[in-house]
Design an enzyme around this catalytic site. Sequence first.
Site, mmCIF file in Angstrom:
data_model
loop_
_atom_site.group_PDB
_atom_site.id
_atom_site.type_symbol
_atom_site.label_atom_id
_atom_site.label_comp_id
_atom_site.label_asym_id
_atom_site.label_seq_id
_atom_site.Cartn_x
_atom_site.Cartn_y
_atom_site.Cartn_z
ATOM 1 N N CYS A 51 0.788 -1.255 0.000
ATOM 2 C CA CYS A 51 0.000 0.000 0.000
ATOM 3 C C CYS A 51 0.812 1.293 0.000
ATOM 4 C CB CYS A 51 -0.986 0.047 1.179
ATOM 5 S SG CYS A 51 -2.266 -1.226 1.111
ATOM 6 N N ASP A 52 2.140 1.223 -0.012
ATOM 7 C CA ASP A 52 2.900 2.477 -0.074
ATOM 8 C C ASP A 52 4.249 2.279 -0.763
ATOM 9 O OD1 ASP A 52 3.211 5.200 0.281
ATOM 10 O OD2 ASP A 52 4.059 5.020 2.297
ATOM 11 N N ILE A 53 4.222 1.593 -1.908
ATOM 12 C CA ILE A 53 5.449 1.416 -2.690
ATOM 13 C C ILE A 53 5.763 2.720 -3.414
ATOM 14 C CG2 ILE A 53 6.416 0.262 -4.720
ATOM 15 C CD1 ILE A 53 5.066 -2.289 -3.768
ATOM 16 N N SER A 72 0.912 7.203 -1.068
ATOM 17 C CA SER A 72 1.540 8.428 -1.566
ATOM 18 C C SER A 72 0.884 8.832 -2.879
ATOM 19 C CB SER A 72 3.042 8.196 -1.765
ATOM 20 O OG SER A 72 3.640 7.837 -0.536
#
Length: 228
Positions: free
Chosen positions: A60-62, A101
Amino acid sequence: MNFVNYKYYIWVIQELCDGKTIYDYMKTGYTNIVRNNGKKILRTMLKVLEHLRDNNIIHCDIKDENIMIQINGEEIVSLKLLDFGLSFWKKSIRTDYIQGSPYYLAPETLTYKTYNIDISVWAVFVLYFYIISNVYPFHGRNIKEIVNNILNRLPYQWMNPDITRKDLAILYLKNIFFNDVIHVLTMLEKNPADRYSLEQLIYPEGHNALGGRPAKSSWLNWERGTIG
């Protein structure tokens, strides 16, 4: 990683990683080295996603700031995915809020639909686009503009509203990844069903991709291996 309960506190013991994040390297004069290793980063991250999927983890936040690499000469010799703070331990999830992001958000997360590892595959190709072109495919002056561009525009269209899919293949990008354009654009389709699956990208044998085309041709160069 390990946990120790000591003096009323839980201590988290983690690996000390050498190197810097992709973001740091891209901003400090190593852009060409990172770009020249872009395909290797892409292949490695796809294998990382396979491992996460097999363990029912959605990151969920690569993003470039959450991937640490170590450079030796002209080669990247190690890669670590960081920051699992927003992760889910599930095969799929649906939330009533947006997290992650902005530049890397997949369309399905912005419309509150059920999503899975596909959002991480999307983020990895956003990262690849950024590495090889030094711009994000979907930009904006604020989060509202970024979200609108992700949902309604082609990559790079935020800079030139009149750009078409055909134009993308003949602009300055052609000198960087001309042979990759069609594949990258496919991976940034709004509908997850119109993208290649992680399985198709890693194991094309026995799989036909969209329109009967092989999901993985020479453009991914799997024979050249991964990092580490």
